[in-house]
Write a protein that holds these residues in place. Structure first.
Motif, PDB file in Angstrom:
ATOM      1  N   VAL A 199       4.178 -14.469  73.329  1.00  0.00           N
ATOM      2  CA  VAL A 199       5.031 -13.765  72.365  1.00  0.00           C
ATOM      3  C   VAL A 199       6.504 -13.939  72.712  1.00  0.00           C
ATOM      4  N   LYS A 200       6.813 -13.874  74.000  1.00  0.00           N
ATOM      5  CA  LYS A 200       8.203 -13.968  74.463  1.00  0.00           C
ATOM      6  C   LYS A 200       8.843 -15.299  74.095  1.00  0.00           C
ATOM      7  N   LYS A 201       8.018 -16.352  73.973  1.00  0.00           N
ATOM      8  CA  LYS A 201       8.533 -17.692  73.683  1.00  0.00           C
ATOM      9  C   LYS A 201       8.894 -17.883  72.208  1.00  0.00           C
ATOM     10  N   ARG A 202       8.490 -16.950  71.374  1.00  0.00           N
ATOM     11  CA  ARG A 202       8.776 -17.096  69.946  1.00  0.00           C
ATOM     12  C   ARG A 202      10.273 -17.032  69.679  1.00  0.00           C
ATOM     13  N   LYS A 203      10.695 -17.752  68.659  1.00  0.00           N
ATOM     14  CA  LYS A 203      12.108 -17.830  68.321  1.00  0.00           C
ATOM     15  C   LYS A 203      12.398 -17.072  67.022  1.00  0.00           C
ATOM     16  N   GLU A 204      13.551 -16.411  67.006  1.00  0.00           N
ATOM     17  CA  GLU A 204      13.975 -15.672  65.816  1.00  0.00           C
ATOM     18  C   GLU A 204      14.043 -16.595  64.598  1.00  0.00           C
ATOM     19  N   LYS A 205      14.553 -17.806  64.795  1.00  0.00           N
ATOM     20  CA  LYS A 205      14.729 -18.729  63.668  1.00  0.00           C
ATOM     21  C   LYS A 205      13.389 -19.111  63.047  1.00  0.00           C
ATOM     22  N   ASP A 206      12.367 -19.308  63.890  1.00  0.00           N
ATOM     23  CA  ASP A 206      11.037 -19.648  63.375  1.00  0.00           C
ATOM     24  C   ASP A 206      10.447 -18.482  62.590  1.00  0.00           C
ATOM     25  N   PHE A 207      10.702 -17.278  63.067  1.00  0.00           N
ATOM     26  CA  PHE A 207      10.237 -16.066  62.389  1.00  0.00           C
ATOM     27  C   PHE A 207      10.876 -15.946  61.004  1.00  0.00           C
ATOM     28  N   THR A 224      17.048   6.803  61.693  1.00  0.00           N
ATOM     29  CA  THR A 224      16.557   7.382  60.439  1.00  0.00           C
ATOM     30  C   THR A 224      17.670   7.360  59.397  1.00  0.00           C
ATOM     31  N   THR A 225      17.255   7.444  58.148  1.00  0.00           N
ATOM     32  CA  THR A 225      18.226   7.534  57.061  1.00  0.00           C
ATOM     33  C   THR A 225      17.581   8.232  55.870  1.00  0.00           C
ATOM     34  N   VAL A 226      18.421   8.690  54.946  1.00  0.00           N
ATOM     35  CA  VAL A 226      17.942   9.333  53.720  1.00  0.00           C
ATOM     36  C   VAL A 226      18.369   8.474  52.538  1.00  0.00           C
ATOM     37  N   PHE A 227      17.393   8.124  51.699  1.00  0.00           N
ATOM     38  CA  PHE A 227      17.686   7.318  50.514  1.00  0.00           C
ATOM     39  C   PHE A 227      17.029   7.969  49.301  1.00  0.00           C
ATOM     40  N   LYS A 228      17.837   8.334  48.321  1.00  0.00           N
ATOM     41  CA  LYS A 228      17.359   8.978  47.095  1.00  0.00           C
ATOM     42  C   LYS A 228      16.444  10.169  47.377  1.00  0.00           C
ATOM     43  N   GLY A 229      16.833  10.977  48.379  1.00  0.00           N
ATOM     44  CA  GLY A 229      16.120  12.211  48.681  1.00  0.00           C
ATOM     45  C   GLY A 229      14.950  12.064  49.624  1.00  0.00           C
ATOM     46  N   ASP A 230      14.533  10.830  49.934  1.00  0.00           N
ATOM     47  CA  ASP A 230      13.422  10.594  50.854  1.00  0.00           C
ATOM     48  C   ASP A 230      13.965  10.158  52.211  1.00  0.00           C
ATOM     49  N   THR A 231      13.277  10.577  53.291  1.00  0.00           N
ATOM     50  CA  THR A 231      13.697  10.175  54.629  1.00  0.00           C
ATOM     51  C   THR A 231      12.918   8.944  55.071  1.00  0.00           C
ATOM     52  N   TYR A 232      13.584   8.076  55.803  1.00  0.00           N
ATOM     53  CA  TYR A 232      12.997   6.800  56.221  1.00  0.00           C
ATOM     54  C   TYR A 232      13.261   6.525  57.697  1.00  0.00           C
ATOM     55  N   VAL A 233      12.367   5.732  58.278  1.00  0.00           N
ATOM     56  CA  VAL A 233      12.570   5.179  59.614  1.00  0.00           C
ATOM     57  C   VAL A 233      13.047   3.746  59.440  1.00  0.00           C
ATOM     58  N   LEU A 234      14.139   3.443  60.104  1.00  0.00           N
ATOM     59  CA  LEU A 234      14.737   2.110  60.007  1.00  0.00           C
ATOM     60  C   LEU A 234      14.676   1.438  61.369  1.00  0.00           C
ATOM     61  N   GLN A 235      14.178   0.209  61.414  1.00  0.00           N
ATOM     62  CA  GLN A 235      14.152  -0.525  62.671  1.00  0.00           C
ATOM     63  C   GLN A 235      14.124  -2.026  62.419  1.00  0.00           C
ATOM     64  N   GLU A 236      14.401  -2.764  63.461  1.00  0.00           N
ATOM     65  CA  GLU A 236      14.422  -4.220  63.374  1.00  0.00           C
ATOM     66  C   GLU A 236      13.007  -4.775  63.231  1.00  0.00           C
ATOM     67  N   MET A 237      12.842  -5.773  62.360  1.00  0.00           N
ATOM     68  CA  MET A 237      11.619  -6.581  62.342  1.00  0.00           C
ATOM     69  C   MET A 237      11.849  -7.751  63.283  1.00  0.00           C
ATOM     70  N   GLN A 238      10.797  -8.170  64.000  1.00  0.00           N
ATOM     71  CA  GLN A 238      11.020  -9.174  65.034  1.00  0.00           C
ATOM     72  C   GLN A 238       9.806 -10.071  65.234  1.00  0.00           C
ATOM     73  N   PRO A 239      10.039 -11.274  65.745  1.00  0.00           N
ATOM     74  CA  PRO A 239       8.928 -12.198  65.992  1.00  0.00           C
ATOM     75  C   PRO A 239       8.054 -11.767  67.159  1.00  0.00           C
ATOM     76  N   PHE A 240       8.552 -10.789  67.932  1.00  0.00           N
ATOM     77  CA  PHE A 240       7.828 -10.346  69.122  1.00  0.00           C
ATOM     78  C   PHE A 240       6.791  -9.275  68.814  1.00  0.00           C
ATOM     79  N   ALA A 241       6.786  -8.760  67.577  1.00  0.00           N
ATOM     80  CA  ALA A 241       5.823  -7.729  67.187  1.00  0.00           C
ATOM     81  C   ALA A 241       4.481  -8.369  66.861  1.00  0.00           C
ATOM     82  N   ASP A 242       3.462  -7.999  67.614  1.00  0.00           N
ATOM     83  CA  ASP A 242       2.144  -8.598  67.392  1.00  0.00           C
ATOM     84  C   ASP A 242       1.065  -7.727  68.013  1.00  0.00           C
ATOM     85  N   LYS A 243      -0.194  -8.003  67.646  1.00  0.00           N
ATOM     86  CA  LYS A 243      -1.342  -7.303  68.196  1.00  0.00           C
ATOM     87  C   LYS A 243      -2.314  -8.319  68.764  1.00  0.00           C
ATOM     88  N   ILE A 244      -3.056  -7.902  69.772  1.00  0.00           N
ATOM     89  CA  ILE A 244      -4.060  -8.781  70.371  1.00  0.00           C
ATOM     90  C   ILE A 244      -5.230  -8.931  69.406  1.00  0.00           C
TER      91      ILE A 244
END
Length: 400
Positions: free
Chosen positions: A158-166, A297-317
């Protein structure tokens, strides 16, 4: 009592009508996928159980199963393997978390066509390792430097993955400008007025926040479908471009924060959160060794949201691959047991959770383990029956 179909429809009624159909379809895949999408059924049923083993209050992720451990890049830019889903998180009895994850082992093993004896062995090993770590009173973490066995191989890969490829997998050039690829499976187009408002909202956040990379601007947005239980929530992804280095892009995830499905059944008083999004990220900070990058976190049109980075390192076995090698499966489950205990130790003594001494004392007891294993094994059988009823009634829940 209502039928399985009625209980599922009632719980999912607040979700987006068109997207919830994707959830219903995903749940037909297997009993394990059905289990992942029906956390509410698990706690509805658990609340009715008499003489369930008493346990100390701890912070739990709430929906702990084998697919809710995975890799991600922390805000220190290192890659970790840890618990990674906190939508259902609450202060709750410790044994609720264990019951959920042990049941998931039984359900997953049955789905993978592994024997009940093999599942029994893995469940006992999981509890043994979990108890050992809890008894130690010390929280551990797993990254490429500390991991062993199959998890080490997984994290190194996973660590070897590149942002550009993602980025290339998710976006493509449109009139010489990179845009999110709409596939109507995981990425869906957003109507123009809403899309404009979303992009302006994130641009505004980038301008005002010192914690965010303000040298990026939003270039595109799409509706995102991921996971199982959360399908049907309002969820968006954004493509950001660096204003100084035009070849540098970033992907962000914006996910609606909603009430935990444990809430109606949990007897333990909770902190007064300003929103469910705050509950989710606060528990995430407490239970994980290092949290994902750009979490807020942020509020958009009255609803609350969790905001975070999407990344090539996120994966499951891949559990299907592990099914062919029980030695590797055992290594992974022991790591998961270590992380489960560590998350509870790391967050102990905070806003009502048991202190370290209480947890280590509880771990030295053994009487509760036999009852908990029996319940998890029995409930796995119930999941199989519920899945069968769900499949029989799927046509009635499905709309064109």
């Amino acid at each position: 009592m209502d039928t399985i179909i009625e209980r599922i429809k009632k719980f999912n009624a607040p979700l987006l009508p068109d997207k919830v159909q994707l959830k219903y379809r995903a749940m037909t895949e297997s009993p394990f996928r059905f289990f992942r999408g029906t956390c509410h059924l698990f706690y509805e049923d658990l609340a009715r159980v008499k003489d369930f083993p008493v346990s100390p209050p701890v912070w739990i992720c709430g929906d702990l199963h084998l697919e809710n451990f995975g890799s991600f890049k922390g805000n220190n830019r290192l890659v970790y393997f840890d618990l990674n889903d906190f939508d259902e998180s609450m202060l709750a009895p410790l044994n609720w978390e264990l019951a959920r994850v042990l049941t998931s082992i039984y359900v997953a093993f049955d789905t993978l066509n592994l024997t009940k004896a093999e599942a029994d062995t893995m469940v006992k090993l999981f509890l043994k390792k979990y108890s050992e770590v809890l008894q130690s009173g010390k929280a551990y973490y797993i990254d490429p430097r500390t991991a062993g066995g199959i998890v080490s191989d997984f994290l190194i890969k996973v660590k070897k993955r590149k942002e550009k490829d993602f980025i290339k997998k998710i976006a493509a050039p449109v009139h010489k400008q990179l845009r999110i690829s709409i596939n109507d499976q995981t990425h869906f187009a957003i109507q123009k007025p809403l899309k404009t408002d979303l992009m302006q909202h994130l641009d505004s956040l980038l301008e005002k926040s010192t914690a965010w990379p303000n040298n990026y601007e939003v270039k595109d947005a799409a509706f995102r479908v991921a996971g199982t239980g959360s399908i049907g929530l309002k969820r968006y992804m954004f493509l950001l471009q660096n204003t100084k280095n035009k070849a540098d892009f970033l992907l962000m995830d914006l996910k609606e924060g909603t009430r935990s499905s444990l809430a109606p059944y949990n007897p333990i008083p909770q902190p007064q959160w300003t929103s469910d999004a705050e509950r989710i990220i606060t528990t995430k900070y407490r239970m994980q060794n290092i949290s994902p990058a750009l979490l807020s976190t942020t509020v958009f049109k009255g609803d609350t949201y969790v905001l975070q980075e999407m990344q090539p390192f996120a994966d499951k076995i891949n559990l299907d691959v592990l099914a062919g090698n029980l030695k590797d499966m055992q290594c992974v489950l022991l790591d998961m047991a270590t992380l489960t205990a560590s998350a509870q130790l790391r967050s102990c003594g905070i806003q009502g959770s048991a202190i370290n001494d209480e947890l280590t004392a509880f771990a030295h007891e053994t009487a509760w383990q036999k009852t908990l294993i029996s319940y998890a094994k029995s409930y796995a059988g119930q999941v199989k029956k519920d899945y069968k009823q769900y499949m029989a009634g799927y046509k009635s829940i499905k709309t064109k």
